[in-house]
Design a protein around this motif. Structure first.
Motif, PDB file in Angstrom:
ATOM      1  N   PHE A 314       0.839  -1.202   0.000  1.00 24.08           N
ATOM      2  CA  PHE A 314       0.000   0.000   0.000  1.00 24.08           C
ATOM      3  C   PHE A 314       0.875   1.253   0.000  1.00 24.08           C
ATOM      4  O   PHE A 314       0.638   2.203  -0.772  1.00 24.08           O
ATOM      5  N   THR A 315       1.900   1.266   0.851  1.00 25.87           N
ATOM      6  CA  THR A 315       2.807   2.412   0.891  1.00 25.87           C
ATOM      7  C   THR A 315       3.554   2.561  -0.425  1.00 25.87           C
ATOM      8  O   THR A 315       3.756   3.677  -0.920  1.00 25.87           O
ATOM      9  N   GLY A 316       3.954   1.443  -1.027  1.00 18.96           N
ATOM     10  CA  GLY A 316       4.635   1.492  -2.319  1.00 18.96           C
ATOM     11  C   GLY A 316       3.767   2.094  -3.403  1.00 18.96           C
ATOM     12  O   GLY A 316       4.249   2.858  -4.250  1.00 18.96           O
ATOM     13  N   VAL A 317       2.475   1.777  -3.387  1.00 17.81           N
ATOM     14  CA  VAL A 317       1.539   2.344  -4.353  1.00 17.81           C
ATOM     15  C   VAL A 317       1.421   3.854  -4.149  1.00 17.81           C
ATOM     16  O   VAL A 317       1.401   4.638  -5.114  1.00 17.81           O
ATOM     17  N   LEU A 318       1.358   4.298  -2.892  1.00 15.58           N
ATOM     18  CA  LEU A 318       1.292   5.728  -2.596  1.00 15.58           C
ATOM     19  C   LEU A 318       2.545   6.438  -3.082  1.00 15.58           C
ATOM     20  O   LEU A 318       2.468   7.518  -3.691  1.00 15.58           O
ATOM     21  N   VAL A 319       3.698   5.853  -2.809  1.00 11.37           N
ATOM     22  CA  VAL A 319       4.980   6.449  -3.201  1.00 11.37           C
ATOM     23  C   VAL A 319       5.065   6.604  -4.710  1.00 11.37           C
ATOM     24  O   VAL A 319       5.499   7.647  -5.225  1.00 11.37           O
ATOM     25  N   GLN A 320       4.631   5.579  -5.440  1.00 10.38           N
ATOM     26  CA  GLN A 320       4.655   5.652  -6.904  1.00 10.38           C
ATOM     27  C   GLN A 320       3.685   6.733  -7.405  1.00 10.38           C
ATOM     28  O   GLN A 320       4.026   7.508  -8.306  1.00 10.38           O
ATOM     29  N   SER A 321       2.503   6.782  -6.824  1.00 10.26           N
ATOM     30  CA  SER A 321       1.492   7.750  -7.259  1.00 10.26           C
ATOM     31  C   SER A 321       1.942   9.191  -7.003  1.00 10.26           C
ATOM     32  O   SER A 321       1.690  10.085  -7.820  1.00 10.26           O
ATOM     33  N   LEU A 322       2.618   9.418  -5.881  1.00  8.85           N
ATOM     34  CA  LEU A 322       3.053  10.772  -5.511  1.00  8.85           C
ATOM     35  C   LEU A 322       4.438  11.111  -6.057  1.00  8.85           C
ATOM     36  O   LEU A 322       4.951  12.204  -5.800  1.00  8.85           O
ATOM     37  N   LYS A 323       5.036  10.170  -6.791  1.00 13.74           N
ATOM     38  CA  LYS A 323       6.367  10.372  -7.379  1.00 13.74           C
ATOM     39  C   LYS A 323       7.416  10.711  -6.318  1.00 13.74           C
ATOM     40  O   LYS A 323       8.237  11.618  -6.481  1.00 13.74           O
ATOM     41  N   ILE A 324       7.353   9.989  -5.212  1.00 17.95           N
ATOM     42  CA  ILE A 324       8.347  10.127  -4.145  1.00 17.95           C
ATOM     43  C   ILE A 324       9.539   9.232  -4.464  1.00 17.95           C
ATOM     44  O   ILE A 324       9.377   8.095  -4.911  1.00 17.95           O
ATOM     45  N   LYS A 325      10.734   9.719  -4.217  1.00 19.45           N
ATOM     46  CA  LYS A 325      11.938   8.939  -4.500  1.00 19.45           C
ATOM     47  C   LYS A 325      12.096   7.843  -3.451  1.00 19.45           C
ATOM     48  O   LYS A 325      11.869   8.059  -2.260  1.00 19.45           O
ATOM     49  N   ILE A 326      12.467   6.657  -3.906  1.00 21.96           N
ATOM     50  CA  ILE A 326      12.655   5.529  -3.006  1.00 21.96           C
ATOM     51  C   ILE A 326      14.069   4.991  -3.206  1.00 21.96           C
ATOM     52  O   ILE A 326      14.473   4.702  -4.330  1.00 21.96           O
ATOM     53  N   VAL A 327      14.838   4.884  -2.112  1.00 21.95           N
ATOM     54  CA  VAL A 327      16.273   4.597  -2.202  1.00 21.95           C
ATOM     55  C   VAL A 327      16.618   3.380  -1.355  1.00 21.95           C
ATOM     56  O   VAL A 327      16.268   3.314  -0.169  1.00 21.95           O
ATOM     57  N   HIS A 328      17.310   2.424  -1.951  1.00 22.91           N
ATOM     58  CA  HIS A 328      17.757   1.238  -1.213  1.00 22.91           C
ATOM     59  C   HIS A 328      18.990   1.575  -0.386  1.00 22.91           C
ATOM     60  O   HIS A 328      19.927   2.218  -0.862  1.00 22.91           O
ATOM     61  N   ALA A 329      18.965   1.149   0.874  1.00 23.25           N
ATOM     62  CA  ALA A 329      20.124   1.308   1.764  1.00 23.25           C
ATOM     63  C   ALA A 329      20.440  -0.058   2.358  1.00 23.25           C
ATOM     64  O   ALA A 329      19.602  -0.637   3.056  1.00 23.25           O
ATOM     65  N   SER A 330      21.629  -0.565   2.098  1.00 24.12           N
ATOM     66  CA  SER A 330      21.967  -1.943   2.469  1.00 24.12           C
ATOM     67  C   SER A 330      22.055  -2.162   3.976  1.00 24.12           C
ATOM     68  O   SER A 330      22.024  -3.307   4.442  1.00 24.12           O
ATOM     69  N   SER A 331      22.168  -1.094   4.753  1.00 28.24           N
ATOM     70  CA  SER A 331      22.263  -1.245   6.208  1.00 28.24           C
ATOM     71  C   SER A 331      20.891  -1.449   6.866  1.00 28.24           C
ATOM     72  O   SER A 331      20.822  -1.671   8.072  1.00 28.24           O
ATOM     73  N   PHE A 332      19.820  -1.369   6.084  1.00 30.66           N
ATOM     74  CA  PHE A 332      18.483  -1.739   6.567  1.00 30.66           C
ATOM     75  C   PHE A 332      18.290  -3.230   6.256  1.00 30.66           C
ATOM     76  O   PHE A 332      18.108  -3.615   5.105  1.00 30.66           O
ATOM     77  N   TYR A 333      18.331  -4.066   7.282  1.00 28.85           N
ATOM     78  CA  TYR A 333      18.157  -5.504   7.085  1.00 28.85           C
ATOM     79  C   TYR A 333      16.716  -5.895   7.438  1.00 28.85           C
ATOM     80  O   TYR A 333      16.215  -5.523   8.501  1.00 28.85           O
ATOM     81  N   ASN A 334      16.101  -6.656   6.556  1.00 29.48           N
ATOM     82  CA  ASN A 334      14.755  -7.167   6.854  1.00 29.48           C
ATOM     83  C   ASN A 334      14.823  -8.627   7.299  1.00 29.48           C
ATOM     84  O   ASN A 334      13.905  -9.405   7.078  1.00 29.48           O
ATOM     85  N   ARG A 335      15.934  -8.997   7.916  1.00 24.54           N
ATOM     86  CA  ARG A 335      16.170 -10.384   8.324  1.00 24.54           C
ATOM     87  C   ARG A 335      17.138 -10.403   9.506  1.00 24.54           C
ATOM     88  O   ARG A 335      17.653  -9.367   9.928  1.00 24.54           O
ATOM     89  N   ARG A 336      17.364 -11.588  10.025  1.00 21.52           N
ATOM     90  CA  ARG A 336      18.362 -11.778  11.068  1.00 21.52           C
ATOM     91  C   ARG A 336      19.767 -11.773  10.467  1.00 21.52           C
ATOM     92  O   ARG A 336      19.961 -12.151   9.306  1.00 21.52           O
ATOM     93  N   ILE A 337      20.724 -11.336  11.261  1.00 22.61           N
ATOM     94  CA  ILE A 337      22.121 -11.370  10.858  1.00 22.61           C
ATOM     95  C   ILE A 337      22.919 -11.936  12.037  1.00 22.61           C
ATOM     96  O   ILE A 337      22.401 -12.013  13.164  1.00 22.61           O
ATOM     97  N   PRO A 338      24.167 -12.352  11.829  1.00 23.04           N
ATOM     98  CA  PRO A 338      24.977 -12.855  12.948  1.00 23.04           C
ATOM     99  C   PRO A 338      25.114 -11.803  14.056  1.00 23.04           C
ATOM    100  O   PRO A 338      25.356 -10.627  13.773  1.00 23.04           O
ATOM    101  N   PHE A 339      24.966 -12.239  15.292  1.00 19.31           N
ATOM    102  CA  PHE A 339      25.035 -11.313  16.421  1.00 19.31           C
ATOM    103  C   PHE A 339      26.495 -11.113  16.841  1.00 19.31           C
ATOM    104  O   PHE A 339      26.922 -11.485  17.939  1.00 19.31           O
TER     105      PHE A 339
END
Length: 379
Positions: A314-339
């Motif tokens: 839903f947020t992605g659809v809003l961002v596309q409709s409003l022409k908001i820039k979306i930027v990938h940042a590798s330090s945002f992890y959507n998973r577990r990593i070694p502690f």
């Protein structure tokens, strides 16, 4: 004599009929001859109020009246929301809509802010606030909230950082009393008008946008995250200092993902909610960063957009409709990593963290005896 007996019988029968006619006349409708008692009964039942959605932008999903002694709907009195064939308060299965529904007909605006410390979280409308972190949480996740309060939420004591939890409401009296007590003690729980459940995560995201737009419109950056995510606040603040963009969302960006059309799936999405074969690029909902200049646009436009039950889509659809820039940042992890200390310090967000693990991660992040090489992960 026989004639007299016949005449007497006739007179008695006539008197009896007259008596019955007089009694029945009390119930006879003057216009149509129908018994008035039927009309009286109809009027009595017509005074019983029907269960209808609120006039204030309609009713939200799963928002049916509940008994005070139970958190189960009173099934015999339920009325389906128009346009919704299956309304569920449980997260066991995804919501199914019959046809597209504007979000404003589902979302009920407003918050229960009686005990929240707005001045501490976002004083002066966010004029001096660099970062507002809003953590979506469920009613029963008290332990997760406490583990966050004991660890990385300590950065909320900074003058330029505000942190709060975002929840919906509940009709369970016992649970509601516990939440009221918790918020009285900590003052850090923003509570929207929607019923809190997994299928209402889109409503929860809209609720945090509304609260920010209303109470913290001057904040520079907003991080939306979940209560099973560890946030490295110093790393995030350094990331912000290195990015001066406007109208931008940063996070773990997914591209070219396809809708799941399997009804049994947790991520099922019907065609009438999203008809495309590929989703627009979107940031995973575990953690993403917004520039403050897009909050109002996102909130207003979300109400005018057809509802999608998957909040990051839903947020992605809003961002596309409003022409908001979306930027990938590798330090945002959507998973577990070694502690490992250096791995942890290199991450902005780590997802799928259990309550007991957050203390270990916090300790390793703060361990000054471990030295790490600086790695540039600004992109």
């Amino acid at each position: 004599m026989r004639l007299c007996m016949v005449l007497g019988a006739f007179i008695v029968i006539t008197l009896i009929n007259a008596s019955f006619s007089a009694k029945e006349s009390k119930y006879v409708h003057s216009a149509g001859g129908f018994p008035m008692r039927h009309k009286i009964e109809k009027n009595v039942f017509s005074k019983i109020p029907s269960r209808r959605p609120s006039k204030n932008h309609g009713s939200n999903i799963g928002n049916y009246p509940l008994t005070e002694r139970s958190n189960k709907p009173e099934e015999k009195n339920l009325r389906p929301i128009k346009g919704i064939s299956s309304v569920q308060t449980s997260s066991a299965a995804p919501l199914v809509l019959d046809r597209p529904v504007l979000t404003m007909k589902i979302y009920e605006p407003g918050h229960l802010n009686k005990d929240i410390d707005i001045k501490r979280i976002c004083g002066y409308g966010g004029k001096y606030l660099k970062l507002l972190i809003l953590i979506t949480s469920a009613h029963s996740h008290f332990t997760a909230r406490m583990s966050i309060r004991h660890t990385w939420m300590n950065y909320g004591s900074r003058r330029d950082v505000g942190i709060a939890f975002v929840l919906g409401r509940t009709t369970n009296a016992t649970l509601n009393a516990a939440l009221n007590k918790e918020n009285y003690i900590y003052g850090d729980m923003i509570r929207g008008q929607f019923i809190d459940s997994y299928i209402n995560l889109t409503l929860k995201t809209i609720s945090l946008l509304e609260w920010t737009d209303t109470h913290c419109p001057r904040v520079k950056y907003i991080l939306k995250t979940d209560d099973d995510t560890f946030i490295n606040v110093p790393k995030l603040l350094a990331f912000i200092d290195g990015h001066k963009d406007n109208r931008t969302i940063y996070g773990h960006i997914i591209e070219s993902a396809k809708p799941n059309r399997q009804r049994a799936s947790k991520y099922f999405l019907p065609y009438h909610q999203y008809g495309g074969s590929v989703f627009p690029p979107f940031a995973t909902g575990t953690a993403y960063l917004l520039t403050g200049d897009i909050v109002h646009e996102l909130y207003v436009h979300s109400l005018r957009t057809s509802y999608i039950q998957l909040e990051d889509i839903f947020t992605g659809v809003l961002v596309q409709s409003l022409k908001i820039k979306i930027v990938h940042a590798s330090s945002f992890y959507n998973r577990r990593i070694p502690f490992l200390p250096c791995t942890i310090r290199d991450a902005i967000s780590i997802h799928d963290i259990k309550e007991n693990e957050i203390y270990d991660i916090w300790r390793k992040q703060m361990d000054s005896t471990v030295k790490c090489k600086t790695v540039d992960r600004s992109n």
